[in-house]
Design a protein around this motif. Structure first.
Motif, mmCIF file in Angstrom:
data_model
loop_
_atom_site.group_PDB
_atom_site.id
_atom_site.type_symbol
_atom_site.label_atom_id
_atom_site.label_comp_id
_atom_site.label_asym_id
_atom_site.label_seq_id
_atom_site.Cartn_x
_atom_site.Cartn_y
_atom_site.Cartn_z
ATOM 1 N N ALA A 1 0.843 -1.192 0.000
ATOM 2 C CA ALA A 1 0.000 0.000 0.000
ATOM 3 C C ALA A 1 0.884 1.250 0.000
ATOM 4 O O ALA A 1 0.466 2.318 0.431
ATOM 5 C CB ALA A 1 -0.912 -0.010 1.217
ATOM 6 N N ALA A 2 2.124 1.078 -0.454
ATOM 7 C CA ALA A 2 3.074 2.187 -0.603
ATOM 8 C C ALA A 2 3.438 2.839 0.718
ATOM 9 O O ALA A 2 3.660 4.037 0.792
ATOM 10 C CB ALA A 2 2.537 3.230 -1.583
ATOM 11 N N PHE A 3 3.481 2.054 1.780
ATOM 12 C CA PHE A 3 3.891 2.600 3.072
ATOM 13 C C PHE A 3 5.100 1.787 3.542
ATOM 14 O O PHE A 3 4.982 0.895 4.383
ATOM 15 C CB PHE A 3 2.725 2.499 4.055
ATOM 16 C CG PHE A 3 2.864 3.399 5.244
ATOM 17 C CD1 PHE A 3 2.833 4.774 5.108
ATOM 18 C CD2 PHE A 3 3.032 2.876 6.520
ATOM 19 C CE1 PHE A 3 2.954 5.611 6.210
ATOM 20 C CE2 PHE A 3 3.156 3.701 7.622
ATOM 21 C CZ PHE A 3 3.122 5.069 7.461
ATOM 22 N N ALA A 4 6.241 2.109 2.956
ATOM 23 C CA ALA A 4 7.423 1.267 3.136
ATOM 24 C C ALA A 4 7.980 1.311 4.555
ATOM 25 O O ALA A 4 8.703 0.415 4.983
ATOM 26 C CB ALA A 4 8.505 1.682 2.145
ATOM 27 N N PHE A 5 7.609 2.360 5.268
ATOM 28 C CA PHE A 5 8.113 2.512 6.643
ATOM 29 C C PHE A 5 7.804 1.273 7.482
ATOM 30 O O PHE A 5 8.648 0.773 8.220
ATOM 31 C CB PHE A 5 7.469 3.762 7.244
ATOM 32 C CG PHE A 5 7.627 3.871 8.728
ATOM 33 C CD1 PHE A 5 8.814 4.338 9.267
ATOM 34 C CD2 PHE A 5 6.598 3.505 9.584
ATOM 35 C CE1 PHE A 5 8.963 4.439 10.631
ATOM 36 C CE2 PHE A 5 6.750 3.595 10.943
ATOM 37 C CZ PHE A 5 7.932 4.076 11.475
ATOM 38 N N MET A 6 6.569 0.768 7.343
ATOM 39 C CA MET A 6 6.169 -0.387 8.156
ATOM 40 C C MET A 6 6.993 -1.609 7.803
ATOM 41 O O MET A 6 7.351 -2.403 8.672
ATOM 42 C CB MET A 6 4.683 -0.683 7.949
ATOM 43 C CG MET A 6 3.777 0.332 8.551
ATOM 44 S SD MET A 6 3.738 0.213 10.346
ATOM 45 C CE MET A 6 2.456 -0.996 10.578
ATOM 46 N N LEU A 7 7.278 -1.767 6.525
ATOM 47 C CA LEU A 7 8.068 -2.929 6.121
ATOM 48 C C LEU A 7 9.459 -2.841 6.746
ATOM 49 O O LEU A 7 9.986 -3.820 7.278
ATOM 50 C CB LEU A 7 8.184 -3.010 4.598
ATOM 51 C CG LEU A 7 9.031 -4.165 4.080
ATOM 52 C CD1 LEU A 7 8.395 -5.501 4.424
ATOM 53 C CD2 LEU A 7 9.254 -4.082 2.579
ATOM 54 N N ALA A 8 10.035 -1.637 6.695
ATOM 55 C CA ALA A 8 11.375 -1.467 7.252
ATOM 56 C C ALA A 8 11.379 -1.804 8.739
ATOM 57 O O ALA A 8 12.278 -2.483 9.236
ATOM 58 C CB ALA A 8 11.849 -0.037 7.028
ATOM 59 N N GLU A 9 10.347 -1.359 9.450
ATOM 60 C CA GLU A 9 10.306 -1.603 10.890
ATOM 61 C C GLU A 9 10.004 -3.070 11.190
ATOM 62 O O GLU A 9 10.655 -3.701 12.009
ATOM 63 C CB GLU A 9 9.231 -0.722 11.535
ATOM 64 C CG GLU A 9 9.580 0.747 11.546
ATOM 65 C CD GLU A 9 10.692 1.072 12.526
ATOM 66 O OE1 GLU A 9 10.710 0.484 13.618
ATOM 67 O OE2 GLU A 9 11.556 1.910 12.179
ATOM 68 N N LEU A 10 8.984 -3.597 10.508
ATOM 69 C CA LEU A 10 8.554 -4.952 10.843
ATOM 70 C C LEU A 10 9.537 -6.018 10.370
ATOM 71 O O LEU A 10 9.648 -7.073 10.973
ATOM 72 C CB LEU A 10 7.158 -5.213 10.276
ATOM 73 C CG LEU A 10 6.072 -4.550 11.123
ATOM 74 C CD1 LEU A 10 4.799 -4.360 10.344
ATOM 75 C CD2 LEU A 10 5.787 -5.363 12.371
ATOM 76 N N SER A 11 10.277 -5.702 9.298
ATOM 77 C CA SER A 11 11.258 -6.709 8.886
ATOM 78 C C SER A 11 12.382 -6.795 9.914
ATOM 79 O O SER A 11 13.049 -7.816 10.028
ATOM 80 C CB SER A 11 11.795 -6.421 7.485
ATOM 81 O OG SER A 11 12.350 -5.142 7.432
ATOM 82 N N GLN A 12 12.567 -5.715 10.678
ATOM 83 C CA GLN A 12 13.547 -5.808 11.773
ATOM 84 C C GLN A 12 13.041 -6.724 12.880
ATOM 85 O O GLN A 12 13.802 -7.491 13.464
ATOM 86 C CB GLN A 12 13.823 -4.432 12.356
ATOM 87 C CG GLN A 12 14.594 -3.533 11.422
ATOM 88 C CD GLN A 12 14.706 -2.131 11.974
ATOM 89 O OE1 GLN A 12 15.001 -1.933 13.138
ATOM 90 N NE2 GLN A 12 14.470 -1.160 11.129
ATOM 91 N N LEU A 13 11.737 -6.646 13.148
ATOM 92 C CA LEU A 13 11.172 -7.539 14.163
ATOM 93 C C LEU A 13 11.249 -8.983 13.687
ATOM 94 O O LEU A 13 11.574 -9.894 14.444
ATOM 95 C CB LEU A 13 9.715 -7.166 14.462
ATOM 96 C CG LEU A 13 9.449 -5.745 14.957
ATOM 97 C CD1 LEU A 13 8.028 -5.650 15.495
ATOM 98 C CD2 LEU A 13 10.428 -5.336 16.027
ATOM 99 N N ARG A 14 10.940 -9.174 12.404
ATOM 100 C CA ARG A 14 11.030 -10.523 11.849
ATOM 101 C C ARG A 14 12.455 -11.054 11.997
ATOM 102 O O ARG A 14 12.680 -12.187 12.414
ATOM 103 C CB ARG A 14 10.629 -10.501 10.373
ATOM 104 C CG ARG A 14 10.762 -11.848 9.706
ATOM 105 C CD ARG A 14 10.418 -11.796 8.216
ATOM 106 N NE ARG A 14 11.051 -12.912 7.553
ATOM 107 C CZ ARG A 14 10.514 -14.132 7.465
ATOM 108 N NH1 ARG A 14 9.347 -14.360 7.978
ATOM 109 N NH2 ARG A 14 11.153 -15.107 6.881
ATOM 110 N N GLU A 15 13.400 -10.195 11.669
ATOM 111 C CA GLU A 15 14.804 -10.599 11.760
ATOM 112 C C GLU A 15 15.164 -10.970 13.198
ATOM 113 O O GLU A 15 15.895 -11.932 13.441
ATOM 114 C CB GLU A 15 15.691 -9.457 11.234
ATOM 115 C CG GLU A 15 17.166 -9.764 11.153
ATOM 116 C CD GLU A 15 17.514 -10.841 10.118
ATOM 117 O OE1 GLU A 15 16.733 -11.052 9.178
ATOM 118 O OE2 GLU A 15 18.567 -11.471 10.291
ATOM 119 N N ALA A 16 14.616 -10.208 14.152
ATOM 120 C CA ALA A 16 14.910 -10.511 15.559
ATOM 121 C C ALA A 16 14.411 -11.915 15.909
ATOM 122 O O ALA A 16 15.096 -12.672 16.606
ATOM 123 C CB ALA A 16 14.249 -9.469 16.463
ATOM 124 N N VAL A 17 13.223 -12.265 15.413
ATOM 125 C CA VAL A 17 12.683 -13.597 15.703
ATOM 126 C C VAL A 17 13.555 -14.669 15.045
ATOM 127 O O VAL A 17 13.896 -15.682 15.668
ATOM 128 C CB VAL A 17 11.228 -13.715 15.199
ATOM 129 C CG1 VAL A 17 10.694 -15.107 15.450
ATOM 130 C CG2 VAL A 17 10.348 -12.686 15.870
#
Ligand code: SF4
Lengths: 528, 292
Positions: free
Chosen positions: A271-287
């Motif tokens: 939905a063209a809101f890349a900020f969330m992807l940047a943040e959430l992919s960090q959480l994914r990476e942490a897991v």
């Protein structure tokens, strides 16, 4: 809609239970019984859990698994098909269409009266027809193109997409028919990633087969491994160490967390809101890093095997996971608030790609697709399996059925999974040290499994396991020598893919990535 | 939201530094390949990922390489959406028979010069799927493979990329920082490349495609095509150098145009693919992009 007769009442009238099938009975019936079943399916809303072909020593047969959703009863019906034909269930359960097409491609089992007789997994490239049948025949590539369903009318145009897509995603073909911007029809064509997994597992020792099943779909490798392991354990009536049961659940919840984080981020990104992807992919990476530290693999591939779990969680693992849940809670909450408050984001997700409740029930779709449309089933609760019966969690349900609802289901599931991880880490039983001072891994020795197989003369087993996408059904038949005779893993996507076609109807083409990502069906797990 | 933005602005990047320099460390490898890639392609390298039947595990890790912690793009490696924009095809999976044709056509659609990287055990030898009636196995049964990365997790993949690039340049480094041996090897020598003609590689370009490309070149200002294909570095530098404001100015400026064409002859057809293969000089030039 609700029939009077309970599922087992009918099944007992249809035929006799087959020996050595656990944990639910499998009734073998004849053509008349099968037709009676079709009649009753029209009157009752038992959901179809799966339908698959089989080739045993005594010839071809077809199995169907059903569930009475209210009571959670599960039953199987088998129809021997000596002439390779069986009456189709597609008229009463549209979800059966693709399953029957696949059974035809693989085994040559013809569904009589099927509403769509086109091939599904077989694109004519294998060099073989019916590769799992008794005698596969040679084939040559087809000369005519695949006949897509027609949609004709003034101003309609077609947009073919795939199989190679623009992003880093799996291959599949989508044929849109659009009227200007609006999608009038979407037709999927899958099967590009068919690797012949059901054929590969045949005749393999269980451990080798487990490695193949673990690679059925990389994002739900743990869930598929658990389903396979539990089916094998049911078939051979094995009881695994309790610690292994808890560790499996722990891994499954970590997998759910990682995937939901990735999905929420990716949906917002579409939905063209890349900020969330940047943040959430960090959480994914942490897991993923925590999983790596605890079990030695980021996706926890091959950690769940028939007989238990290997390796045991690292010594520092429990502490690390508790820290992780605190950290994730701290970082996830503000992101949810941002998602909730961003009008531009809501503008894209709310009321986009709606699937209504009736359709979800007709197709028996589970997971976030079902739960976002009011179908609140979860294999962890019903029929339920250990250790979830001892744990406290809720299954979120919404009724809107749009992309936004599917995001919210994921958000709520993340919260539940975080709590589950904490509960499991705190309450997981330990293993007493062996006489040599070494803690044994929570795993049955292979000899023990083989002995069981030999003593019981093999057996058949089935398992229902909740992956992050929905419930997986795995059915196996194990021979007396401990090899796999037949294994059928049915990914939840089988019942979700058809709904995507319905979800996009009437939406604009540009919203397709958003809808597709909100479903996030697997290609590999579906194509087998 | 504003708090987040503020934190992002003041907190510095979350991207992790490449691990501490050690003789075989990632950092050094990054530097090594940075030089390698620079020498060949300027700073950018466009990768097109093709899933030819993978279990999706490889794709998940490729996605991870794009996340802010690994941030592949800082090294100038980026994933692009079309094979037409790509220098490298990164192929995963045991090449299912149903995907073989699509893979072959993607390869044909990628302009020369191009490399093919087989990523993951499946793409290298079929992995657990080898021997299936529905899989062809290694990628090289369908298209020539230049490099192989046997790893999947991003750190190793990152390291693998670097190693492969440096190996491709003749500097063979086969150990990671853990001292583990990787079987990274430059495969130019031992795969289909040398006897391309014999094996039918590369297939003839499809005529429609060629025609389209040449008309593109004559009817539009060249720098525009460059800008699209070569990425922001190329187009920006062209615009800066010519000092012009718009497209028309640049077209009117034959010198700028020539210079640009000389620097970027690769994808836009001045030196055709066939030309490339025949003339080593042109081919060498084709690799060169401006280094800033
Ligand atoms: S190499 Fe591993 S992760 Fe990659 S596609 Fe094959 S099985 Fe999946």
């Amino acid at each position: 809609m609700y029939g009077e007769e309970p599922l087992f009442g009918l099944l007992n009238r249809l035929g006799r239970p087959a020996p050595n099938h656990r944990p639910w009975p499998r009734h073998v019936t004849d053509r008349a019984g099968w037709r009676l079943l079709i009649d009753h399916l029209g009157q009752n809303n038992w959901s179809l859990l799966g339908l698959w072909g089989d080739r045993a020593a005594d010839g071809l047969s077809v199995h169907a698994a059903l569930r009475e959703d209210l009571s959670g009863d599960v039953g199987l019906v088998s129809l021997p098909c000596p002439d390779g034909r069986f009456p189709s269930l597609s008229a009463v359960r549209p979800a059966a269409i693709r399953l029957e097409r696949a059974a035809c491609d693989l085994f040559g089992l013809t569904a009589e009266g099927i509403t769509d007789p086109r091939p599904w997994l077989d694109h004519g490239q294998w060099g073989l027809r019916h590769p799992l049948a008794q005698t596969p025949t040679f084939s040559t590539p087809p000369t005519a193109p695949y006949p897509f369903l027609k949609s004709e009318g003034h101003g309609l145009h077609q947009i073919p997409v795939g199989p190679v897509h623009a992003g880093i995603i799996e291959p599949g073909h989508f044929r849109f028919t659009a009227n200007g911007e609006t999608v009038a029809r979407l037709e999927e064509r899958l099967g590009y990633v068919h690797k012949g997994i059901e054929g590969l597992t045949r005749g393999k020792p269980v451990l080798e087969a487990a490695r193949i099943i673990a690679r059925l779909s990389g994002d739900s490798t743990v869930a598929h491994s658990i389903a396979f392991a539990r089916a094998v354990e049911s078939a051979l009536a094995l009881t695994i160490p309790p610690r292994a049961v808890w560790l499996r659940a722990l891994m499954a919840e970590l997998e759910r967390l990682a995937n939901h984080f990735g999905d929420i981020g990716a949906i917002c990104n579409d939905a063209a809101f890349a900020f969330m992807l940047a943040e959430l992919s960090q959480l994914r990476e942490a897991v993923l890093r925590a999983a790596d530290a605890c079990f030695g693999h980021r996706l926890m591939m091959d950690c769940v095997i028939p007989g238990g779990v290997f390796p045991d969680i690292a010594e520092t693992g429990p502490k690390r996971l508790l820290d992780l849940t605190i950290e994730l809670r701290r970082r996830f909450a503000p992101l949810v608030a941002i998602y909730d408050n961003k009008a531009s984001l809501q503008d894209r997700t709310v009321s986009t790609g709606i699937v209504n409740t009736g359709l979800v029930n007709r197709f028996g779709a589970g997971g976030h697709v079902g739960r976002a449309s009011g179908r609140g089933l979860d294999a962890r609760k019903s029929p339920g399996y250990a250790p979830y019966n001892d744990l406290e969690f809720e299954v979120p349900v919404l009724t809107e059925g749009d992309v936004n609802a599917r995001v919210w289901i994921r958000i709520r599931e993340v919260e539940q999974s975080l709590s589950l991880v904490e509960q499991i880490v705190r309450r997981m039983p330990g293993v007493p040290r062996g006489p040599d001072g070494i803690t044994p891994p929570p795993l049955l020795p292979m000899d023990h499994i083989l002995d069981h197989a030999k003593a019981g003369g093999g057996g058949e087993g089935m398992a229902l396991v909740e992956s992050f996408r929905g419930e997986i059904l795995t059915w196996v038949r194990i021979a007396a020598d401990g090899t796999v005779e037949r294994c059928h893993p049915r990914d939840p996507s089988w019942f979700q893919w058809p709904l995507l076609e319905a979800a996009i109807e009437g939406n604009i083409v540009a919203d397709f990535p958003l809808c597709n990502k909100s479903f996030n069906c697997t290609y590999s797990g579906h194509d087998l | 939201m504003f708090k987040h933005i503020l934190r992002s602005l003041t907190g510095g990047p979350v991207t992790e530094a490449a691990p501490a320099p050690s003789p075989d460390g990632l950092a050094e490898l990054a530097g090594l390949v940075d030089r390698a890639a620079k020498a060949r392609l300027g700073r950018s390298l466009s990768i097109r990922a093709v899933d030819a039947g993978s279990c999706n595990g490889c794709e998940l890790e490729l996605h991870a390489m794009n996340n802010p912690l690994y941030d592949l793009e800082r090294f100038g490696l980026r994933f692009v959406a079309s094979p037409r924009h790509a220098d490298v095809l990164l192929v995963t999976g045991p090449v299912t028979k149903n995907m073989a044709d699509a893979l072959r056509r993607t390869w044909e659609a990628t302009p020369d010069p191009k490399w093919v990287v087989a990523c993951g055990a499946c793409a290298i030898d079929g992995g657990v799927f080898a021997g299936s009636y529905a899989c062809l196995g290694p990628v090289e049964t369908v298209i020539p493979v230049d490099l192989r990365i046997p790893a999947a997790p991003p750190t190793e993949l990152l390291a693998g990329c670097w190693l492969c690039w440096s190996a491709a340049r003749g500097r063979v480094a086969t150990k990671t920082k853990n001292g583990r041996n990787h079987s990274f090897r430059p495969c130019h020598q031992n795969t289909a490349r040398p006897n391309q003609a014999a094996s039918g590689f590369p297939p003839k370009p499809r005529p429609a495609l060629r025609r389209q490309r040449s008309s593109f070149r004559t009817t539009r200002p060249r720098f525009r095509a460059n800008g699209i294909v070569g990425g922001p570095v190329a187009s920006n530098s062209a615009r800066h150098r010519s000092g012009s404001k718009g497209r028309r100015d640049l077209r009117a400026h034959p010198r700028a145009q020539n210079r640009h064409a000389r620097l970027h002859p690769t994808k836009r057809g001045r030196a055709s693919p066939a030309h490339d293969a025949e003339s080593p000089r042109l081919r060498r030039q084709a690799f060169r992009r401006p280094v800033r």
